[in-house]
Design a protein around this motif. Sequence first.
Motif, mmCIF file in Angstrom:
data_model
loop_
_atom_site.group_PDB
_atom_site.id
_atom_site.type_symbol
_atom_site.label_atom_id
_atom_site.label_comp_id
_atom_site.label_asym_id
_atom_site.label_seq_id
_atom_site.Cartn_x
_atom_site.Cartn_y
_atom_site.Cartn_z
ATOM 1 N N ALA A 235 0.706 -1.221 -0.062
ATOM 2 C CA ALA A 235 -0.133 -0.097 0.000
ATOM 3 C C ALA A 235 0.850 1.243 -0.084
ATOM 4 O O ALA A 235 0.605 2.057 -0.664
ATOM 5 N N LEU A 236 1.968 1.274 0.710
ATOM 6 C CA LEU A 236 2.822 2.095 0.765
ATOM 7 C C LEU A 236 3.793 2.378 -0.569
ATOM 8 O O LEU A 236 3.778 3.772 -1.017
ATOM 9 N N VAL A 237 3.854 1.520 -1.153
ATOM 10 C CA VAL A 237 4.495 1.514 -2.364
ATOM 11 C C VAL A 237 3.583 2.143 -3.583
ATOM 12 O O VAL A 237 4.163 2.877 -4.354
ATOM 13 N N ASN A 238 2.344 1.719 -3.636
ATOM 14 C CA ASN A 238 1.532 2.222 -4.360
ATOM 15 C C ASN A 238 1.281 3.622 -4.610
ATOM 16 O O ASN A 238 0.964 4.294 -5.318
ATOM 17 N N ALA A 239 1.156 4.040 -2.929
ATOM 18 C CA ALA A 239 0.814 5.447 -2.890
ATOM 19 C C ALA A 239 2.181 6.322 -3.340
ATOM 20 O O ALA A 239 2.066 7.294 -3.858
ATOM 21 N N LEU A 240 3.299 5.695 -2.962
ATOM 22 C CA LEU A 240 4.446 6.529 -3.600
ATOM 23 C C LEU A 240 4.515 6.408 -5.058
ATOM 24 O O LEU A 240 4.903 7.439 -5.935
ATOM 25 N N GLY A 241 4.138 5.068 -5.739
ATOM 26 C CA GLY A 241 3.888 5.166 -7.036
ATOM 27 C C GLY A 241 2.869 6.061 -7.718
ATOM 28 O O GLY A 241 3.284 6.789 -8.842
ATOM 29 N N ALA A 242 1.931 6.301 -7.204
ATOM 30 C CA ALA A 242 0.918 7.352 -7.501
ATOM 31 C C ALA A 242 1.612 8.553 -7.708
ATOM 32 O O ALA A 242 1.250 9.382 -8.598
#
Length: 90
Positions: free
Chosen positions: A30-37
């Motif tokens: 979830a953190l990686v996806n938030a950063l990716g976004a």
Amino acid sequence: MTDKHPVLPPEEIPAIAVGSMNDTHHEEVALVNALGALLLQAVDGNADIPAITAALDEWIAHTEAHFSRENNMMQEYGSPPLCRPCAGAQ
């Protein structure tokens, strides 16, 4: 990949036998996806540097805690890679 999960959908993470670590892995994704976004937003010309920095800091802190817990669990349960007497007995 989707707008909600630009890096990795959580359901693609293989489950392991330790439920708490599955939770940790899902938190991490979830953190990686938030950063990716945020990074995709930056590529589109709308960089929010403070948000990117905060997301990166949060991911780093989570990852450090994640591996610290795993190392402690391996030591507590005598995981062979960490247990030299156990490894020597093989």
